[in-house]
Design a protein around this motif. Structure first.
Motif, PDB file in Angstrom:
ATOM      1  N   SER A   1     -59.816  20.485 -14.163  1.00 18.76           N
ATOM      2  CA  SER A   1     -58.928  19.038 -14.520  1.00 18.76           C
ATOM      3  C   SER A   1     -57.229  19.481 -14.888  1.00 18.76           C
ATOM      4  O   SER A   1     -56.119  18.588 -14.593  1.00 18.76           O
ATOM      5  N   GLN A   2     -56.835  20.896 -14.323  1.00 19.52           N
ATOM      6  CA  GLN A   2     -55.261  20.782 -14.744  1.00 19.52           C
ATOM      7  C   GLN A   2     -55.375  20.537 -13.282  1.00 19.52           C
ATOM      8  O   GLN A   2     -53.946  19.981 -12.705  1.00 19.52           O
ATOM      9  N   TRP A   3     -55.462  21.122 -12.011  1.00 17.17           N
ATOM     10  CA  TRP A   3     -55.501  20.961 -10.545  1.00 17.17           C
ATOM     11  C   TRP A   3     -55.994  19.492 -10.933  1.00 17.17           C
ATOM     12  O   TRP A   3     -54.949  18.780  -9.779  1.00 17.17           O
ATOM     13  N   MET A   4     -56.923  18.484 -11.296  1.00 19.28           N
ATOM     14  CA  MET A   4     -56.511  17.230 -11.205  1.00 19.28           C
ATOM     15  C   MET A   4     -55.401  16.555 -11.341  1.00 19.28           C
ATOM     16  O   MET A   4     -54.728  15.213 -10.634  1.00 19.28           O
ATOM     17  N   LYS A   5     -55.051  17.156 -11.999  1.00 19.67           N
ATOM     18  CA  LYS A   5     -53.915  16.098 -13.355  1.00 19.67           C
ATOM     19  C   LYS A   5     -52.397  16.298 -12.635  1.00 19.67           C
ATOM     20  O   LYS A   5     -51.499  16.064 -12.734  1.00 19.67           O
ATOM     21  N   GLU A   6     -52.237  17.604 -12.046  1.00 15.07           N
ATOM     22  CA  GLU A   6     -51.063  18.136 -11.344  1.00 15.07           C
ATOM     23  C   GLU A   6     -50.937  17.133  -9.370  1.00 15.07           C
ATOM     24  O   GLU A   6     -49.751  16.951  -9.649  1.00 15.07           O
ATOM     25  N   LYS A   7     -52.381  17.030  -9.725  1.00 16.57           N
ATOM     26  CA  LYS A   7     -52.091  16.936  -8.376  1.00 16.57           C
ATOM     27  C   LYS A   7     -52.403  15.141  -8.045  1.00 16.57           C
ATOM     28  O   LYS A   7     -51.817  13.844  -8.114  1.00 16.57           O
ATOM     29  N   CYS A   8     -53.007  14.575  -9.153  1.00 19.74           N
ATOM     30  CA  CYS A   8     -53.155  13.130  -9.407  1.00 19.74           C
ATOM     31  C   CYS A   8     -51.773  12.668 -10.029  1.00 19.74           C
ATOM     32  O   CYS A   8     -51.154  11.337 -10.766  1.00 19.74           O
ATOM     33  N   TYR A   9     -51.178  12.708 -11.839  1.00 21.55           N
ATOM     34  CA  TYR A   9     -50.603  12.318 -12.524  1.00 21.55           C
ATOM     35  C   TYR A   9     -50.139  13.185 -13.246  1.00 21.55           C
ATOM     36  O   TYR A   9     -50.234  14.317 -13.967  1.00 21.55           O
ATOM     37  N   PRO A  10     -48.864  13.825 -12.247  1.00 20.43           N
ATOM     38  CA  PRO A  10     -48.104  14.970 -13.220  1.00 20.43           C
ATOM     39  C   PRO A  10     -47.577  14.637 -14.627  1.00 20.43           C
ATOM     40  O   PRO A  10     -47.226  13.476 -14.190  1.00 20.43           O
ATOM     41  N   ASP A  11     -46.929  16.101 -15.444  1.00 19.59           N
ATOM     42  CA  ASP A  11     -46.274  15.265 -16.023  1.00 19.59           C
ATOM     43  C   ASP A  11     -44.571  15.307 -15.557  1.00 19.59           C
ATOM     44  O   ASP A  11     -43.885  15.664 -14.507  1.00 19.59           O
ATOM     45  N   ILE A  12     -44.213  14.311 -16.728  1.00 13.77           N
ATOM     46  CA  ILE A  12     -42.733  14.193 -16.155  1.00 13.77           C
ATOM     47  C   ILE A  12     -41.695  15.663 -16.438  1.00 13.77           C
ATOM     48  O   ILE A  12     -41.844  15.707 -17.296  1.00 13.77           O
ATOM     49  N   PRO A  13     -41.109  15.877 -15.461  1.00 13.31           N
ATOM     50  CA  PRO A  13     -40.261  17.673 -15.731  1.00 13.31           C
ATOM     51  C   PRO A  13     -38.831  17.543 -17.113  1.00 13.31           C
ATOM     52  O   PRO A  13     -38.738  15.931 -17.086  1.00 13.31           O
ATOM     53  N   ASP A  14     -39.344  18.740 -17.603  1.00  4.93           N
ATOM     54  CA  ASP A  14     -38.019  18.698 -18.549  1.00  4.93           C
ATOM     55  C   ASP A  14     -36.909  19.169 -18.633  1.00  4.93           C
ATOM     56  O   ASP A  14     -37.404  20.193 -17.862  1.00  4.93           O
ATOM     57  N   PRO A  15     -35.903  18.173 -18.684  1.00  9.98           N
ATOM     58  CA  PRO A  15     -34.436  19.170 -17.949  1.00  9.98           C
ATOM     59  C   PRO A  15     -34.497  20.374 -18.774  1.00  9.98           C
ATOM     60  O   PRO A  15     -33.718  21.301 -17.874  1.00  9.98           O
ATOM     61  N   TYR A  16     -34.735  20.305 -20.154  1.00  7.95           N
ATOM     62  CA  TYR A  16     -34.464  21.971 -20.602  1.00  7.95           C
ATOM     63  C   TYR A  16     -35.447  23.117 -20.076  1.00  7.95           C
ATOM     64  O   TYR A  16     -35.674  24.669 -19.667  1.00  7.95           O
ATOM     65  N   LYS A  17     -36.337  22.347 -19.002  1.00  7.55           N
ATOM     66  CA  LYS A  17     -37.310  23.321 -18.799  1.00  7.55           C
ATOM     67  C   LYS A  17     -37.492  23.706 -17.442  1.00  7.55           C
ATOM     68  O   LYS A  17     -38.344  24.047 -15.886  1.00  7.55           O
TER      69      LYS A  17
END
Length: 903
Positions: free
Chosen positions: A703-719
């Motif tokens: 699931s983590q791999w699919m999430k990164e490939k299909c719908y990644p998280d919006i980057p956080d400027p602080y990170k």
């Protein structure tokens, strides 16, 4: 009743007439009298005197035999009237005679007298109307012939007058016929008193009758005795003066008299009294002397006495002895320590008439040493490496024991070791003992002891080798007489056989029984009152060798009477298909059955009329029809019902059967076969479900791999990962991205009018202005690449589309020189905008986030080319920067140094 006193000649005749004028009823009576004798003569008229007038007249005649017939008779006297009606009173209706007593079968005349002949009168006998003879207008006569005995209270008759309802009646007492005495007999017990007895016969049956009288008359002596009892009477005899007696017994009542006669000699009717003082002397184990005394009869009368000896309820000896005063007899051939009963009776020896009563007494002979050895058997069990031997013996019978057994001696002899013996004394009445032995060979001797001596020893040997061999068990059929067992004769010498069984197999105590047989016996019948129907009994047959060692020959098992099974197995259904299902009943029976199982019967109910192959039609007790399968193998525990219809409803019940019949029918089990297409669907659906389930599991694991490939998280400027690339010398722990640290690709500047104080919703968005960073490539055939991604986190009032980003000027020879370093850009931005952030009023400056995601074309989204050139480095996020929206014009940009490339 008529009575007259007359003085007549030697012969007299009386004529009785009813109603003198017509003389409707005439009766004649004759008798003979002596000359000048006064005769009182009474007789009873058949017609009651109260019914009408009666007239009587008489005449006399010569009674000389010398005068020939016809004899001369005198003249009749005048009629004399007997009138009783005048004394009846003035009752309107009367019935006569009153309370008349007659014998059964007699004829009776009854009448009624009425004061008025105008009345209608009807008469009834025991409720039945009778009709009579009208004697005159006021008198009616009824002739009752052969009257029967009805009841002991009498027979009822009544007459009823209409009108008026007057009822009058009488009770006619009818008695049974008075019988003469039967079995009249006389005897004497001492020649002094005669006792006469008789049977009075049946009772007359009337409660109101007078008791009969009995008179005893002896003709030789002329004596007469009135008896006070109805069945016996005593007479004092005179043996010295009279031996012959002639008795007449007369019995009578109010209706008749009966007489019987008896002639006998006194000495021929002697009935002696019972002997007395019976004693037994000198009682030994086999003999006893018996003595008794008798009552004297006359002078020196000899009596014949009979002695009977009883043993175990039956006569074993009978002897006769002649006795005058005292009797004595020696009884021989008796059994030791046995109880006997002796009885004696006597009769007159010269003229036998009747035996006296028995006089009896009992005695017990003395003890002797037991004559037989006990019948011994054993049961051997192995417990923790030792043998536990239970030794049994049967009590000796009375004939064998010859006395009271006090104890049993058990002697153990070890045959493998030194000659040592061990003695055990077991008090009676014990019949077993338990011995703990090792695995050596032992010989056991058992004797029974009473107060006189010891019995012969019973010997049994326990071998070191148990000798248990596998013997196949055979079946035997019992009967009401028991079990008939037989076995093959042994080729080697045997001293006998033992048949062993348990009388209560279901009881843990078993109650072991055995039967000892001779060496020439090869069959026997084992019977016992303890055998019960439906109980399985196991028999073991042993041979006894010459060394007294028992060894197993055969095993047999059977029932005295087989019964039908009491329960049915619990059936499980398996392998259910569209056309069949499998039944199994493993693990049954768990308990012994009341008979040998012959097989099973399977009853199958369905809507089908015809039974399937292998089954037959059967009718159940409730009248329903089903199909029946026969399973002849009792060891079979499964059965497949085949050739069924798909998606059909069936009911079944399985029951075992023995030779006595089937078990009870219980509740039928319901089952429905599957649809014929369901198997195909299952073959398709099951793999599909398994595949889907497998994919679901894989997706969950990735699931983590699919999430990164299909719908990644919006980057956080602080990170942001760019922070790791910037190595600040001033502050190595820098975690916040500042504007001076980044070189943006584009800067969006949103201008707002000065002094505008509108809300974010009311503010009309302006077309954003983009500040472009030139690509590092030397030439680009079109508008330069741009990043147009709005981040509403930083500006929720962002523009709807990305503005055009102008490409670099064509006249510049090299785009690499536009930007020399990131520091120049940061300095320029920092002077103009960053340093002035704090001067901008709140609410008037908006920051728009512009992503560095590669875009195929700069400009409006609606004007994207169909086949745009593929830019380099558009698949990565670039460094980001926040720009104040109040900037009016792009700042000056210093080109990068040659060779630098920044992502």
């Amino acid at each position: 009743m008529l009575s007259r006193s007359i003085k007549l000649g030697p012969k007299c005749k009386v004529e009785h007439c009813v109603q003198r004028d017509s003389c409707k009823s005439r009766e004649n009576y004759s008798t003979t009298v002596k000359w000048n004798q006064v005769l009182r003569w009474s007789w009873e008229s058949q017609l009651p005197l109260e019914c009408t007038q009666h007239f009587v007249r008489m005449r006399s005649g010569a009674a000389d035999a010398q005068i020939p017939e016809p004899r001369f008779w005198g003249d009749w006297t005048s009629w004399e009237e007997v009138a009783v009606q005048s004394s009846l009173g003035h009752h309107p209706l009367s019935v006569f005679p009153k309370d008349k007593l007659v014998e059964e079968g007699s004829n009776v005349t009854v009448c009624y007298v009425s004061r008025s002949h105008h009345n209608n009168i009807s008469c009834y006998l025991e409720g039945i109307q009778i009709h009579g003879e009208q004697l005159d207008p006021n008198v009616c006569v009824f002739h009752l012939n052969n009257v029967p005995f009805i009841r002991d209270t009498g027979t009822n008759m009544y007459c009823k007058m209409d009108p008026g309802g007057v009822i009058k009646g009488i009770v006619l007492f009818v008695s049974k016929v008075f019988e003469e005495p039967k079995d009249f007999s006389c005897e004497t017990r001492d020649l002094k008193t005669l006792s006469c007895t008789w049977d009075p016969g049946k009772d007359t049956g009337l409660l109101t009758q007078l008791s009969p009288s009995y008179t005893l008359f002896e003709s030789f002596s002329g004596k007469k005795v009135i008896c006070t009892h109805k069945s016996w009477c005593d007479w004092q005899a005179a043996p010295d003066s009279q031996e012959m007696y002639n008795f007449t017994l007369t019995a009578g009542n109010d209706l008749r008299k009966r007489s019987v006669h008896l002639l006998f000699n006194l000495t021929h009717r002697v009935h002696p009294m019972a002997p007395f003082n019976v004693l037994f002397k000198n009682v030994s184990p086999t003999n006893a002397a018996m003595t008794w005394r008798v009552h004297s009869i006359g002078n020196y009368s000899t009596l014949l006495c009979q002695v009977e000896l009883y043993g175990e309820g039956k006569v074993i000896q009978k002897q006769n002895v002649s006795v005058v005063a005292n009797g004595e007899l020696l009884v021989r051939n008796l059994e030791p320590y046995t109880e006997y009963v002796a009885q004696v009776r006597c009769a007159h020896a010269s003229h036998f008439w009747r035996w006296s009563e028995w006089t009896r007494d009992n005695f017990t002979t003395a003890e002797a040493a037991p004559s037989e050895a006990p019948d011994v058997w054993r049961e051997v069990k192995s417990v923790q490496g030792h043998r536990v031997v239970t030794l049994f013996w049967k009590p000796l019978s009375k004939l064998q024991a010859k006395g009271k057994i006090l104890f049993y001696n058990v002697v153990l002899e070890n045959l493998d070791g030194p000659s040592t013996m061990k003695l055990l004394s077991i008090p009676a009445p014990a019949n077993c003992t338990e011995l703990a032995l090792d695995h050596h060979s032992y010989q056991i001797h058992v004797t029974a002891n009473n107060s006189v001596g010891t019995s012969p020893a019973a010997v049994i040997t326990l071998s070191r080798d148990p000798g248990n061999k596998d013997v196949e068990e055979a079946r035997v059929k019992g009967t009401k007489d028991g079990f008939s067992l037989s076995w093959k004769p042994q080729p080697r010498d045997v001293t006998g056989y033992i048949v062993e069984w348990c009388e209560h197999p279901r009881d843990p105590r078993c109650d072991l029984q055995w039967k000892s047989l001779g060496p020439n016996t090869t069959s026997t019948v084992v019977s016992s009152d303890a055998f019960r129907p439906g109980v399985r009994y196991n028999f073991r047959i042993y041979g006894i060798s010459t060394e007294r060692i028992p060894y197993l020959l055969e095993k047999k098992t059977g029932y005295s009477q087989e019964l039908a099974p009491s329960d049915s197995p619990q059936v499980h259904i398996g392998n259910l298909t569209a056309s069949s299902f499998t039944l199994s009943w493993k693990g049954w029976p768990a308990e012994p059955q009341p008979g040998f199982l012959r097989g099973y019967s399977l009853y199958l109910k369905s809507k089908a009329v015809q039974c399937l192959p292998g089954s037959e039609k059967a009718v159940l007790p409730d009248g329903s029809v089903c199909c029946k399968y026969k399973i002849d193998n009792p060891k079979q525990k499964t059965f497949v019902v085949q050739n069924l219809q798909p998606a059909s409803f069936y009911e079944f019940f399985l029951t075992p059967y023995t030779s006595a019949g089937e078990g009870p029918l219980g509740t039928f089990t319901k089952v429905t076969t599957q649809d014929e297409y369901s198997r195909i669907l299952i073959r398709i659906l099951v793999p599909m479900i398994l595949c889907i389930l497998l994919l679901t599991i894989l997706c969950y694991l990735k699931s983590q791999w699919m999430k990164e490939k299909c719908y990644p998280d919006i980057p956080d400027p602080y990170k942001s990962s760019v922070l790791s690339l910037i190595k600040s010398k001033e502050n190595p722990r820098l975690t916040i991205m500042n504007v001076k640290d980044c070189v943006p690709d584009a800067i969006e500047v949103i201008n707002k009018r000065e002094g505008a104080r509108k809300s974010l919703i009311e503010t009309e968005p302006t077309k954003p202005t983009y500040l472009h960073l030139l690509p590092t490539e030397k030439s680009y055939p079109g508008p330069g690449p741009c990043i147009c991604f709005e981040n509403f986190t930083y500006n929720q009032a962002a523009s709807e589309s990305c503005g055009p980003v102008p490409g670099p000027p064509k006249e510049q020879p090299s785009q690499l020189g536009l930007l020399t370093s990131s520091e120049n850009v940061l300095k320029a931005l920092g002077k103009t905008y960053v340093n002035s952030l704090g001067e901008i009023p709140a609410g008037e400056t908006n920051l728009n986030y512009v992503s560095q995601l590669a875009s195929p074309l700069c400009g409006d989204k609606s004007s994207l080319p169909t086949n745009p050139p593929e830019p380099a480095l558009c698949s990565e996020y670039k460094m980001q920067m926040a720009i104040p929206m109040g900037l009016a014009s792009p700042p000056s940009i210093t080109p990068l140094d040659e060779g630098e490339h920044y992502h």
